[in-house]
Motif scaffolding. Sequence first.
Motif, mmCIF file in Angstrom:
data_model
loop_
_atom_site.group_PDB
_atom_site.id
_atom_site.type_symbol
_atom_site.label_atom_id
_atom_site.label_comp_id
_atom_site.label_asym_id
_atom_site.label_seq_id
_atom_site.Cartn_x
_atom_site.Cartn_y
_atom_site.Cartn_z
ATOM 1 N N ILE A 1 0.151 -4.701 -1.949
ATOM 2 C CA ILE A 1 0.138 -4.625 -0.486
ATOM 3 C C ILE A 1 -0.037 -6.059 0.019
ATOM 4 C CG2 ILE A 1 -1.029 -3.679 1.566
ATOM 5 C CD1 ILE A 1 -2.176 -1.500 -0.454
ATOM 6 N N SER B 1 1.295 -4.494 4.313
ATOM 7 C CA SER B 1 2.375 -3.548 4.047
ATOM 8 C C SER B 1 2.839 -3.639 2.603
ATOM 9 C CB SER B 1 3.540 -3.750 5.018
ATOM 10 O OG SER B 1 4.137 -4.986 4.773
ATOM 11 N N ASP C 1 5.915 3.088 -0.163
ATOM 12 C CA ASP C 1 4.824 3.669 0.619
ATOM 13 C C ASP C 1 3.967 4.582 -0.236
ATOM 14 O OD1 ASP C 1 5.356 6.481 0.947
ATOM 15 O OD2 ASP C 1 7.034 5.916 2.226
#
Length: 258
Positions: free
Chosen positions: A81, A85, A89
């Motif tokens: 990350i 982000s 995901d």
Amino acid sequence: MPEILEVEMFRRSASLVIGRTVKSVTATDRIVVPEPAAVRMLVGRRITDVTRRGKMMTIHAGPARDPLAIDVHFGMSGRIIVDGSSPIDELAYGASDDTKWIRFALRFASGEMLLSDPRRFARVQPSSAWAGLGPDAFEVGKREFIDRVGARRAPLKAVLLDQSVLAGLGNMLVDEILLRAGLDPRRLVNTVSPTELGNVHAVMRRVLPELARKGGSHAGRLSAELRFAGAACPVDAHPMDRCVVGGRTTIFCPRHQH
Ligand SMILES: [Zn+2]
């Protein structure tokens, strides 16, 4: 599980921190970071590059006269990350961004790079610990591929999964490549001709960039939904078989894979 395509996505994401100087290192998990003192040597250094070999990512830091390289292996559930982000995901992994799963963190004057790993199979350690990896599957040439793979005496699939022969291929990618190449994963590799191995190489070199574009190792013709005995082969619709090769669950088509 992160395969070569997912790790390449993590590498691109981690490349955002190139040029930044490390302000602090969080390395409190002794399983994921077995040598925390060595990894904390990153503090005060500038990140100069982030590279990948197979499923292993390496963070390089300066200065040039005394460089330091740290390897990150993502295990079963590790994710990068960067600045809040991730290229993959959390839902795709059935995980969430719970902060208790952050096993390793680099913080900069601006932004941060975190390693989240619910299952703690990831490893972060000084680079020499990962000696013995074969050439990267994205980059290996045809001649070298045939020489390295053909020199073994084991089932074809087991050899392709062996990271010391070739770095990067995981279970789903090998099944996908052998499905497309029309070869039986159980065949002893010393019975596979150089021409057939050359074809495996050609298929691999097409499949990797194709699946990278489509979003990962799950995006092949042999999708997760087809990974059971009796599912229709995506090539000829014949019912597929399931077996174990090299300790891994294997799905193949007994009609067109020989
Ligand atoms: Zn088939």
